[in-house]
Every structure is written in structure tokens, then in C-alpha cells.
Scaffold this motif. Structure first.
Motif, short mmCIF file in Angstrom:
data_model
loop_
_atom_site.label_atom_id
_atom_site.label_comp_id
_atom_site.label_asym_id
_atom_site.label_seq_id
_atom_site.Cartn_x
_atom_site.Cartn_y
_atom_site.Cartn_z
N UNK A 25 -42.45 -46.77 58.82
CA UNK A 25 -43.28 -45.66 57.81
C UNK A 25 -42.54 -45.24 56.82
N UNK A 26 -41.38 -45.35 56.46
CA UNK A 26 -40.50 -45.02 55.44
C UNK A 26 -41.10 -45.93 54.03
N UNK A 27 -40.96 -45.13 52.97
CA UNK A 27 -41.07 -45.99 51.80
C UNK A 27 -40.42 -47.33 51.39
N UNK A 28 -40.75 -48.22 50.89
CA UNK A 28 -40.04 -49.44 50.25
C UNK A 28 -39.83 -49.16 49.06
N UNK A 29 -38.57 -49.26 48.46
CA UNK A 29 -38.47 -48.82 46.81
C UNK A 29 -39.19 -49.90 45.98
N UNK A 30 -39.42 -51.32 46.48
CA UNK A 30 -39.94 -52.15 45.54
C UNK A 30 -41.34 -51.64 45.40
N UNK A 31 -42.24 -50.86 46.05
CA UNK A 31 -43.27 -50.23 45.86
C UNK A 31 -43.47 -49.25 44.89
N UNK A 32 -42.32 -48.77 44.58
CA UNK A 32 -42.40 -47.52 43.78
C UNK A 32 -41.90 -47.81 42.32
N UNK A 33 -41.55 -48.78 42.21
CA UNK A 33 -41.09 -49.43 40.65
C UNK A 33 -41.87 -49.04 39.85
N UNK A 34 -41.67 -48.18 38.67
CA UNK A 34 -42.46 -47.85 37.60
C UNK A 34 -41.74 -48.09 36.39
N UNK A 35 -42.25 -49.59 35.75
CA UNK A 35 -41.50 -49.89 34.48
C UNK A 35 -41.80 -48.93 33.33
N UNK A 36 -42.80 -48.26 33.36
CA UNK A 36 -43.28 -47.50 32.24
C UNK A 36 -42.54 -45.97 32.34
N UNK A 37 -41.71 -45.64 33.27
CA UNK A 37 -41.21 -44.42 33.29
C UNK A 37 -40.17 -44.21 32.34
N UNK A 38 -40.27 -43.26 31.38
CA UNK A 38 -39.26 -43.10 30.40
C UNK A 38 -37.88 -42.91 30.67
N UNK A 39 -37.18 -43.61 29.81
CA UNK A 39 -35.77 -43.82 30.26
C UNK A 39 -34.78 -42.58 30.02
N UNK A 40 -35.34 -41.76 29.22
CA UNK A 40 -34.59 -40.43 29.05
C UNK A 40 -34.91 -39.41 30.29
N UNK A 43 -32.82 -40.97 33.01
CA UNK A 43 -31.32 -40.47 33.09
C UNK A 43 -31.37 -39.10 33.46
N UNK A 44 -32.11 -38.21 33.06
CA UNK A 44 -31.96 -36.77 33.68
C UNK A 44 -31.95 -36.64 35.02
N UNK A 45 -32.91 -37.29 35.65
CA UNK A 45 -33.22 -37.32 36.86
C UNK A 45 -32.03 -38.05 38.04
N UNK A 46 -31.43 -39.04 37.30
CA UNK A 46 -30.36 -39.62 37.95
C UNK A 46 -29.08 -38.59 38.06
N UNK A 47 -29.04 -38.18 36.92
CA UNK A 47 -27.74 -37.17 36.72
C UNK A 47 -27.92 -36.14 37.85
N UNK A 48 -29.35 -35.44 38.05
CA UNK A 48 -29.24 -34.42 38.80
C UNK A 48 -29.10 -34.85 40.31
N UNK A 49 -29.50 -36.03 40.41
CA UNK A 49 -29.23 -36.74 41.91
C UNK A 49 -27.86 -37.03 42.18
N UNK A 50 -26.91 -37.39 41.14
CA UNK A 50 -25.50 -37.77 41.23
C UNK A 50 -24.77 -36.50 41.31
N UNK A 51 -25.38 -35.41 41.36
CA UNK A 51 -24.60 -34.30 41.15
C UNK A 51 -24.91 -33.10 42.50
#
Ligand SMILES: [Zn+2]
Length: 107
Positions: A25-40, A43-51
Motif C-alpha cells: 500500500x506504500x507508494x512506489x517512487x517511480x510512480x511519483x517522478x515529475x520531470x517538470x518539477x522546477x529545479x529551484x 533544491x529548496x525542498x531537498x535542503x529542508x529534508x536534509x536538515x
């Protein structure tokens, strides 16, 4: 708003723990890939997650489900959500889009 010193009853929500043979029932990351998601924004979201604060550690690192790199062995939290340490890697390197609810939360 809770008063200062009042216990806050807020369950920590699990975020993006990936599908396993035991739990389909958990998500599969391959289904959530969104190539149109803005890089900036990624970066900001990943930075939040990494902290996030370390909430727990596991024996042995998990592997990225998409590229098989070693991808962290800890769980991180911001007090509201709990996510695997490697989630920032999925966001930054694989364009894996997180739920809108979470993006609203960290904005
Ligand atoms: Zn990867």
C-alpha cells in the motif's frame, strides 16, 4: 493555537516510505517522478529534508529504489513529519514529487 507549555497532540506523519513486498500500500517512487518539477523548488525542498532532526537510526543503509546508490540509514523529522534520510536524494536527483500537503506545510 496551544498555550505555551501545553502538550501538543500532533501525530508525526510518515512521509514516503516506499513500497515493500510486505506492504504494497506504500507508494512506489517511480510512480511519483515529475520531470517538470522546477529545479529551484526541488533544491529548496531537498535542503529542508536534509536538515531534519534525527529521529532514529537503522542498521545498514537503505538503497535508492531508482539508482541503487547507498541512501542513508536514519529517519529524520521536523516534529510534524517523519521521512527517511535519503528522501532529499529522490527529490533532487530523481524529480520525485512529494504530496502537496507536505509542500504547503514547509512553505
Ligand atoms: Zn537514486
Amino acid at each position: 493555537m496551544p498555550e505555551l507549555g501545553e502538550p501538543v497532540d500532533r501525530p508525526v506523519r510518515l512521509l514516503d516510505f516506499w513500497v515493500t513486498p510486505e506492504n504494497q500500500t506504500l507508494p512506489n517512487p517511480a510512480d511519483l517522478v515529475d520531470p517538470g518539477w522546477e529545479e529551484s523548488e526541488r533544491y529548496w525542498v531537498a535542503d529542508y529534508l536534509n536538515h531534519g532532526l534525527v529521529a532514529g537510526s537503522w542498521m545498514g543503509a537503505s538503497r535508492c529504489r531508482l539508482c541503487s546508490c547507498s541512501n542513508g540509514s536514519r529517519d529524520l523529522t521536523d516534529g510534524y513529519y517523519l521521512w527517511p534520510e535519503g528522501l532529499g536524494h529522490y527529490v533532487l536527483d530523481h524529480d520525485v514529487r512529494l504530496p502537496a500537503e507536505f509542500l504547503d506545510h514547509i512553505e
